[in-house]
Motif scaffolding. Structure first.
Motif, PDB file in Angstrom:
ATOM      1  N   THR A 124       0.818  -1.214   0.000  1.00 45.74           N
ATOM      2  CA  THR A 124       0.000   0.000   0.000  1.00 45.74           C
ATOM      3  C   THR A 124       0.852   1.264   0.000  1.00 45.74           C
ATOM      4  O   THR A 124       0.574   2.220  -0.748  1.00 45.74           O
ATOM      5  CB  THR A 124      -0.936   0.009   1.221  1.00 45.74           C
ATOM      6  N   GLU A 125       1.871   1.294   0.821  1.00 45.98           N
ATOM      7  CA  GLU A 125       2.708   2.490   0.909  1.00 45.98           C
ATOM      8  C   GLU A 125       3.456   2.758  -0.386  1.00 45.98           C
ATOM      9  O   GLU A 125       3.621   3.914  -0.796  1.00 45.98           O
ATOM     10  CB  GLU A 125       3.703   2.344   2.073  1.00 45.98           C
ATOM     11  N   ALA A 128       0.913   4.092  -2.875  1.00 48.72           N
ATOM     12  CA  ALA A 128       0.540   5.451  -2.491  1.00 48.72           C
ATOM     13  C   ALA A 128       1.636   6.449  -2.846  1.00 48.72           C
ATOM     14  O   ALA A 128       1.357   7.568  -3.310  1.00 48.72           O
ATOM     15  CB  ALA A 128       0.236   5.503  -1.000  1.00 48.72           C
ATOM     16  N   ALA A 162      -6.926   0.993  -1.428  1.00 48.87           N
ATOM     17  CA  ALA A 162      -6.257   1.115  -0.133  1.00 48.87           C
ATOM     18  C   ALA A 162      -5.239   2.249  -0.148  1.00 48.87           C
ATOM     19  O   ALA A 162      -5.119   3.016   0.823  1.00 48.87           O
ATOM     20  CB  ALA A 162      -5.578  -0.203   0.232  1.00 48.87           C
ATOM     21  N   ALA A 163      -4.511   2.376  -1.261  1.00 44.71           N
ATOM     22  CA  ALA A 163      -3.501   3.428  -1.368  1.00 44.71           C
ATOM     23  C   ALA A 163      -4.142   4.813  -1.413  1.00 44.71           C
ATOM     24  O   ALA A 163      -3.693   5.742  -0.723  1.00 44.71           O
ATOM     25  CB  ALA A 163      -2.638   3.197  -2.610  1.00 44.71           C
ATOM     26  N   ARG A 165      -7.114   5.625  -0.364  1.00 45.28           N
ATOM     27  CA  ARG A 165      -7.760   5.854   0.932  1.00 45.28           C
ATOM     28  C   ARG A 165      -6.735   6.328   1.966  1.00 45.28           C
ATOM     29  O   ARG A 165      -7.005   7.238   2.762  1.00 45.28           O
ATOM     30  CB  ARG A 165      -8.411   4.560   1.411  1.00 45.28           C
ATOM     31  N   THR A 166      -5.558   5.734   1.943  1.00 43.18           N
ATOM     32  CA  THR A 166      -4.496   6.131   2.862  1.00 43.18           C
ATOM     33  C   THR A 166      -4.081   7.581   2.630  1.00 43.18           C
ATOM     34  O   THR A 166      -3.965   8.372   3.573  1.00 43.18           O
ATOM     35  CB  THR A 166      -3.268   5.206   2.710  1.00 43.18           C
ATOM     36  N   LEU A 167      -3.855   7.938   1.372  1.00 44.98           N
ATOM     37  CA  LEU A 167      -3.469   9.318   1.047  1.00 44.98           C
ATOM     38  C   LEU A 167      -4.545  10.305   1.476  1.00 44.98           C
ATOM     39  O   LEU A 167      -4.249  11.381   2.007  1.00 44.98           O
ATOM     40  CB  LEU A 167      -3.214   9.447  -0.456  1.00 44.98           C
ATOM     41  N   SER A 169      -7.036   9.861   3.813  1.00 41.21           N
ATOM     42  CA  SER A 169      -7.256   9.898   5.265  1.00 41.21           C
ATOM     43  C   SER A 169      -6.108  10.585   6.000  1.00 41.21           C
ATOM     44  O   SER A 169      -6.317  11.197   7.053  1.00 41.21           O
ATOM     45  CB  SER A 169      -7.457   8.484   5.807  1.00 41.21           C
ATOM     46  N   GLU A 170      -4.904  10.499   5.447  1.00 40.06           N
ATOM     47  CA  GLU A 170      -3.746  11.138   6.083  1.00 40.06           C
ATOM     48  C   GLU A 170      -3.531  12.567   5.609  1.00 40.06           C
ATOM     49  O   GLU A 170      -2.571  13.235   6.027  1.00 40.06           O
ATOM     50  CB  GLU A 170      -2.496  10.299   5.820  1.00 40.06           C
ATOM     51  N   LYS A 172      -2.662  13.736   2.688  1.00 44.41           N
ATOM     52  CA  LYS A 172      -1.464  13.923   1.868  1.00 44.41           C
ATOM     53  C   LYS A 172      -1.764  14.392   0.440  1.00 44.41           C
ATOM     54  O   LYS A 172      -0.860  14.854  -0.258  1.00 44.41           O
ATOM     55  CB  LYS A 172      -0.663  12.617   1.816  1.00 44.41           C
TER      56      LYS A 172
END
Length: 252
Positions: A124-125, A128, A162-163, A165-167, A169-170, A172
């Motif tokens: 994921t990271e 992202a 997932a990637a 969503r991570t960006l 939610s954080e 970025k």
């Protein structure tokens, strides 16, 4: 015999009327969906494999083209599961040409970090990081990709969600950059084609794109560019799937 002829005529009139209403409604509905950035916006479609753009996202691509978005595409693999990667890259460029995405706006990532494999979970990271670099470098206003269900459940599709969503939610993503995800539906709705329209009208929270009959023909031409993938079951998919005609999308 007269009764049969009358019934046939009535059925033909009803079918013509339905198609006319469909075309008229589709043109009206997609004029300016609420919340979608306007004319000139830079939109990035993020997909996992060549053919995703036509098989799943054609209504969104053509709908955003109506809104005069400047479309680009980021594909995270060459689709090399059956060692057809080089062929599939060319097919993707041909399909995008039909859909109106210029070759200069297409990036295909072809490395071992992102294999086309339903049994391999992409990091994921890593996804992202690459995605964010692409968004920043190209001044993207809107990112479009899969939702948590990945439409087909393919883990490579889900990894993209997932990637993103991570960006999101954080915090970025750049200020003013929105994210739209393509709604997954159950198997029955997935394969009832335009008959899913009433359900889509009821269950779409944010954005709905419906293709006109001419645009459906264009979407099918784009899919036909993926000759290496047109096995019998995918031909049935093109005939029956709602995703060749309707896209429901949600904002993150």
């Amino acid at each position: 015999m007269e009764a049969v002829g009358f019934l046939c005529l009535a059925a033909a009139i009803l079918a013509w009327g339905f198609l006319w209403v469909w075309d008229s409604w589709a043109r009206m509905k997609s004029l300016e969906p609420a919340g979608v950035p306007g004319d000139g916006s830079r939109t990035l479609l993020v997909i996992a494999h060549p053919d995703d753009e036509a098989m799943f996202f054609a209504p969104t691509v053509l709908g955003l083209s109506r809104l005069r978005h400047r479309l680009s595409l980021l594909c995270f693999s060459a689709g090399n599961y059956y060692n057809q990667g080089e062929v599939r890259k060319k097919e993707l460029l041909q399909s995008c040409d039909v859909l109106g995405i210029p070759s200069s706006s297409i990036m295909i990532i072809d490395n071992r970090d992102f294999p086309d494999d339903p049994d391999v979970q992409w990091d994921t990271e890593r996804v992202a990081s690459i995605l964010l670099q692409h968004v920043d470098a190209n001044g993207i206003n809107l990112v479009v990709t899969f939702d948590a269900g990945g439409v087909s459940g393919h883990c490579n599709h889900v990894a993209l969600y997932a990637a993103v969503r991570t960006l999101h939610s954080e915090g970025k993503l750049p200020k003013g950059c929105s994210v739209l995800t393509l709604q997954s539906v159950n198997v029955l709705r997935k394969y009832i084609s335009l008959l899913d329209l009433p359900f889509s009208l009821l269950h779409t929270r944010d954005v709905l794109f419906v293709l006109t009959s001419k645009e459906v023909a264009r979407a099918k031409r784009a899919m036909s560019c993926h000759r290496s993938q047109l096995l019998w079951f995918r031909r049935l998919y093109v005939l029956c799937s709602r995703y060749m005609r309707i896209n429901s999308l949600h904002f993150l």
